[in-house]
Design an enzyme around this catalytic site. Structure first.
Site, PDB file in Angstrom:
ATOM      1  N   CYS A   1       0.848  -1.189   0.000  1.00 19.16           N
ATOM      2  CA  CYS A   1       0.000   0.000   0.000  1.00 19.16           C
ATOM      3  C   CYS A   1       0.890   1.247   0.000  1.00 19.16           C
ATOM      4  O   CYS A   1       1.987   1.241   0.551  1.00 19.16           O
ATOM      5  CB  CYS A   1      -0.909  -0.005   1.225  1.00 19.16           C
ATOM      6  SG  CYS A   1      -2.068   1.401   1.236  1.00 19.16           S
TER       7      CYS A   1
ATOM      8  N   ASP B   1       0.443   3.743   1.680  1.00 23.57           N
ATOM      9  CA  ASP B   1       0.421   4.307   3.038  1.00 23.57           C
ATOM     10  C   ASP B   1       1.846   4.535   3.568  1.00 23.57           C
ATOM     11  O   ASP B   1       2.685   3.624   3.532  1.00 23.57           O
ATOM     12  CB  ASP B   1      -0.335   3.321   3.958  1.00 23.57           C
ATOM     13  CG  ASP B   1      -0.688   3.953   5.296  1.00 23.57           C
ATOM     14  OD1 ASP B   1       0.228   4.439   5.993  1.00 23.57           O
ATOM     15  OD2 ASP B   1      -1.886   3.953   5.641  1.00 23.57           O
TER      16      ASP B   1
ATOM     17  N   ARG C   1       3.006   4.603   6.381  1.00 29.80           N
ATOM     18  CA  ARG C   1       3.400   3.829   7.563  1.00 29.80           C
ATOM     19  C   ARG C   1       3.876   2.420   7.234  1.00 29.80           C
ATOM     20  O   ARG C   1       4.207   1.647   8.136  1.00 29.80           O
ATOM     21  CB  ARG C   1       2.211   3.738   8.543  1.00 29.80           C
ATOM     22  CG  ARG C   1       1.740   5.080   9.060  1.00 29.80           C
ATOM     23  CD  ARG C   1       0.384   4.965   9.716  1.00 29.80           C
ATOM     24  NE  ARG C   1      -0.644   4.556   8.743  1.00 29.80           N
ATOM     25  CZ  ARG C   1      -1.926   4.319   9.049  1.00 29.80           C
ATOM     26  NH1 ARG C   1      -2.329   4.436  10.306  1.00 29.80           N
ATOM     27  NH2 ARG C   1      -2.778   3.968   8.113  1.00 29.80           N
TER      28      ARG C   1
ATOM     29  N   HIS D   1      -2.215  -4.013   4.976  1.00 23.01           N
ATOM     30  CA  HIS D   1      -2.015  -3.609   6.378  1.00 23.01           C
ATOM     31  C   HIS D   1      -3.364  -3.305   7.020  1.00 23.01           C
ATOM     32  O   HIS D   1      -4.270  -2.792   6.371  1.00 23.01           O
ATOM     33  CB  HIS D   1      -1.085  -2.395   6.467  1.00 23.01           C
ATOM     34  CG  HIS D   1      -1.670  -1.144   5.876  1.00 23.01           C
ATOM     35  ND1 HIS D   1      -2.199  -0.145   6.656  1.00 23.01           N
ATOM     36  CD2 HIS D   1      -1.832  -0.743   4.590  1.00 23.01           C
ATOM     37  CE1 HIS D   1      -2.636   0.826   5.869  1.00 23.01           C
ATOM     38  NE2 HIS D   1      -2.427   0.484   4.611  1.00 23.01           N
TER      39      HIS D   1
ATOM     40  N   CYS E   1      -6.169   0.008   6.833  1.00 21.56           N
ATOM     41  CA  CYS E   1      -5.916   0.576   5.505  1.00 21.56           C
ATOM     42  C   CYS E   1      -7.038   1.555   5.119  1.00 21.56           C
ATOM     43  O   CYS E   1      -8.212   1.173   5.058  1.00 21.56           O
ATOM     44  CB  CYS E   1      -5.814  -0.540   4.465  1.00 21.56           C
ATOM     45  SG  CYS E   1      -5.422   0.063   2.817  1.00 21.56           S
TER      46      CYS E   1
HETATM   47 CO    CO Z   1      -3.445   1.203   2.972  1.00 24.16          CO
END
Ligand code: CO
Length: 210
Positions: free
Chosen positions: A43, A45, A47, A99, A102
């Site tokens: 992803c 993302d 993090r 994750h 999400c």
């Molecule tokens: Co995500």
């Protein structure tokens, strides 16, 4: 505020210096080329950085990231990265890593309009719809989202298995595809045990005569 980006450039200088301190040959070795064993589909993302959470270094993982780690069969970007990773770099493992928590998955569970992003989230809605019976039975919304994160990863692993490129290399050599979920709350990766190395788990209609 305006020049907060400069922090990144300063950080880069420090990082390069540290790397040389640990290993004076670090960049000299990297310049020779890359031969990563792994391709990562994760992803976007911020993090979930592939190298950091797997304790790996530059040169070890070939990375593709998009919203909610999707394998969409018309995505030229993903397919090009996959083709290059499997055909040229000859990676041994392709890992789909989702994750918990999400944002893309959470957005796909709702009916809110996200403008252009609706087109992308639609792929996750299809996953929800396919598993609606199981998901609708989970009353807690966050638990339902966690399960959808897992089911979405599993579906993307299946989508990988449906590609010609993966099927072709399964005929020729060892290539394994995997599905993982990363826990932002504890930093740990859960293996969803959907590792495939042959066509057995692919529904007949998706198999190619290669
Ligand atoms: Co995500």
């Amino acid at each position: 505020m305006l020049n907060s980006y400069e922090r990144l450039l300063t950080g880069n200088k420090e990082w390069a210096k540290d790397k040389l301190k640990d290993n004076p040959e670090f960049f000299k070795n990297l310049i020779l080329g890359q031969s990563p064993e792994y391709m990562w589909i994760g992803c976007s993302d911020s993090r979930v950085p592939a190298n950091e959470i797997t304790n790996t270094q530059s040169g070890e993982i070939f990375v593709h990231r998009n919203i909610a780690n999707m394998v969409v069969h018309t995505d030229m970007n993903l397919l090009s990265v996959l083709y290059f990773a499997v055909e040229t770099l000859k990676v041994k493992h392709v890992i789909v890593c989702g994750h918990y928590g999400c944002g893309g998955v959470l957005a796909a569970m709702e009916n809110k309009d996200h403008g252009f992003v609706n087109n992308w989230l639609r792929n996750i809605k299809e996953v929800y719809n396919k598993h609606a019976k199981e998901l609708d039975a989970i009353s807690d919304k966050l638990k339902r989202a966690d399960r959808l994160v897992e089911l979405n990863v599993i579906e993307q692993v299946h989508n990988l298995a449906k590609t010609r490129i993966v099927q072709e290399h399964w005929k020729k050599r060892e290539l394994e595809i995997h599905g993982w979920v990363y826990g932002v709350e504890d930093g740990l990766i859960k293996d969803l045990a959907v590792s495939y190395c042959d066509i057995k788990n692919v529904e007949p209609v998706f198999r190619y005569d290669l």
